[in-house]
Design an enzyme around this catalytic site. Sequence first.
Site, PDB file in Angstrom:
ATOM      1  CE  LYS A 111      38.761  55.075   3.859  1.00 22.84           C
ATOM      2  NZ  LYS A 111      38.295  54.537   5.151  1.00 22.84           N
ATOM      3  CB  THR A 112      38.043  48.673   0.376  1.00 24.36           C
ATOM      4  OG1 THR A 112      39.086  49.296   1.114  1.00 24.36           O
ATOM      5  CG2 THR A 112      38.621  47.676  -0.600  1.00 24.36           C
ATOM      6  CG  ASP A 129      43.199  52.013   1.276  1.00 26.70           C
ATOM      7  OD1 ASP A 129      42.616  53.054   1.636  1.00 26.70           O
ATOM      8  OD2 ASP A 129      43.114  50.942   1.900  1.00 26.70           O
ATOM      9  CB  THR A 142      42.132  57.899   7.533  1.00 28.22           C
ATOM     10  OG1 THR A 142      43.549  58.027   7.391  1.00 28.22           O
ATOM     11  CG2 THR A 142      41.742  56.445   7.368  1.00 28.22           C
ATOM     12  NE  ARG A 171      37.955  46.338   8.343  1.00 26.67           N
ATOM     13  CZ  ARG A 171      38.536  47.289   7.614  1.00 26.67           C
ATOM     14  NH1 ARG A 171      39.045  48.352   8.200  1.00 26.67           N
ATOM     15  NH2 ARG A 171      38.619  47.174   6.300  1.00 26.67           N
TER      16      ARG A 171
HETATM   17  N1  ATP Z   1      27.643  50.284   3.947  1.00 21.78           N
HETATM   18  C1  ATP Z   1      27.964  49.038   4.207  1.00 21.78           C
HETATM   19  N2  ATP Z   1      27.053  48.062   4.170  1.00 21.78           N
HETATM   20  C2  ATP Z   1      27.404  46.788   4.477  1.00 21.78           C
HETATM   21  N3  ATP Z   1      28.633  46.396   4.830  1.00 21.78           N
HETATM   22  C3  ATP Z   1      29.580  47.323   4.875  1.00 21.78           C
HETATM   23  C4  ATP Z   1      29.304  48.684   4.572  1.00 21.78           C
HETATM   24  N4  ATP Z   1      30.440  49.382   4.702  1.00 21.78           N
HETATM   25  C5  ATP Z   1      31.401  48.523   5.079  1.00 21.78           C
HETATM   26  N5  ATP Z   1      30.885  47.279   5.188  1.00 21.78           N
HETATM   27  C6  ATP Z   1      31.608  46.086   5.583  1.00 21.78           C
HETATM   28  O1  ATP Z   1      32.660  46.487   6.464  1.00 21.78           O
HETATM   29  C7  ATP Z   1      33.892  45.866   6.109  1.00 21.78           C
HETATM   30  C8  ATP Z   1      34.948  46.918   5.951  1.00 21.78           C
HETATM   31  O2  ATP Z   1      34.688  47.706   4.815  1.00 21.78           O
HETATM   32  P1  ATP Z   1      35.856  48.302   3.906  1.00 21.78           P
HETATM   33  O3  ATP Z   1      36.992  47.346   3.811  1.00 21.78           O
HETATM   34  O4  ATP Z   1      35.228  48.729   2.625  1.00 21.78           O
HETATM   35  O5  ATP Z   1      36.279  49.569   4.758  1.00 21.78           O
HETATM   36  P2  ATP Z   1      37.381  50.664   4.427  1.00 21.78           P
HETATM   37  O6  ATP Z   1      36.766  51.998   4.719  1.00 21.78           O
HETATM   38  O7  ATP Z   1      37.945  50.480   3.064  1.00 21.78           O
HETATM   39  O8  ATP Z   1      38.495  50.354   5.494  1.00 21.78           O
HETATM   40  P3  ATP Z   1      40.084  50.720   5.393  1.00 21.78           P
HETATM   41  O9  ATP Z   1      40.153  52.210   5.450  1.00 21.78           O
HETATM   42  O10 ATP Z   1      40.649  50.050   6.620  1.00 21.78           O
HETATM   43  O11 ATP Z   1      40.597  50.146   4.110  1.00 21.78           O
HETATM   44  C9  ATP Z   1      33.612  45.038   4.869  1.00 21.78           C
HETATM   45  O12 ATP Z   1      33.503  43.684   5.233  1.00 21.78           O
HETATM   46  C10 ATP Z   1      32.281  45.472   4.360  1.00 21.78           C
HETATM   47  O13 ATP Z   1      31.541  44.373   3.953  1.00 21.78           O
END
Ligand code: ATP
Length: 359
Positions: free
Chosen positions: A78-79, A123, A172, A231
């Site tokens: 998401k981030t 977030d 979430t 992740r």
């Molecule tokens: N579709 C994708 N392709 C490649 N790498 C990804 C992808 N999605 C996530 N990642 C990798 O996974 C890691 C976590 O992603 P991210 O921080 O965006 O998750 P998030 O959903 O925002 O988590 P949170 O809810 O804990 O903030 C990052 O290092 C990112 O590079």
Amino acid sequence: MNWDASDTAPDAGPERLVGAAADREDQAVEAALRPKDLNEFIGQERVRQQLDLVLKAARQRGATADHVLLSGAPGLGKTTLSMIIAAEMGVPIRITSGPAIQHAGDLAAILSSLQEGEVLFLDEIHRMSRPAEEMLYMAMEDFRVDVVVGKGPGATAIPLELPPFTLVGATTRAGLLPPPLRDRFGFTAHMEFYGPAELERVIHRSAGLLDVSVAVEGAAEIAGRSRGTPRIANRLLRRVRDYAQVRADGVITQEIAAKALEVYEVDERGLDRLDRAVLHALLNLFGGGPVGLSTLAVAVGEERETVEEVAEPFLVREGLLARTPRGRIATPAAWAHLGLTPPQGGGAGGPGQTGLFGP
Ligand SMILES: Nc1ncnc2c1ncn2[C@@H]1O[C@H](COP(=O)(O)OP(=O)(O)OP(=O)(O)O)[C@@H](O)[C@H]1O
């Protein structure tokens, strides 16, 4: 803090390798691993296509992109996607979170300092305080906020115009958002867990960036244990890399990946020590259930909340455990996973056990 799918869940120890929330090491390396544009972003095909249209259309109109809501479990990107939205629109991004905004004034300060077109990434938007949330309604709709000056009967609201901006909210728990907030997003995307093939691509991509040599079968082995979450895939890759470097020639083969993850107690399906302890207790001590949550928690020496919020979501998702009104029961897949045979004539959910342990 490491836990699954819930930001209020208790911590299951600092070393939970398969926790979905970011730990300190993740935070340090993730910036280098984040895809920078939609083409680089792996999987989530439908979300990518839809978002591509939303952003292209806004660019063609020379307008600010619509507000976007991203929902899904931690670690699914998401981030990353919010940063991609800003990059694709060629605008800066400001990052904050619901819990950081406790007062409406905190939000007013952020909103009034945004540049025109800027992306505001919020977030855990479901954890914002109610007054801030109400201020956000007006800001999203009319690009305006009312700043209240003074207290009591003498308080006055001073309207403040805002530059147009794009709010990207992440949660979430989309179900926890009040409908008036949900309705103000022009585009809502639900992020799904990733399939093994997509996780393999994530691992190959990250291995390339980290200058790690990984065989096709090695990546598949890690992907299968990554619980559908990029992740976790990236984190397991780093631990397997350490093992390959210290115990072998640095190349991640299938055998090296399997051996490394055995050391870290992550099994071939992504279950860790806690997950397996819950299953073991359920099968070996309670014949597959039904058994009450509190009893199960005592049996594994954990808090009730830890079992319920840290271990169970993944076990349920994997179809290994079911929550029933009579208590927790193991599915046939759970017996198979631990290499055990269910008891004859009853076992999981068998009629003879009703009420023994109470839910
Ligand atoms: N579709 C994708 N392709 C490649 N790498 C990804 C992808 N999605 C996530 N990642 C990798 O996974 C890691 C976590 O992603 P991210 O921080 O965006 O998750 P998030 O959903 O925002 O988590 P949170 O809810 O804990 O903030 C990052 O290092 C990112 O590079």
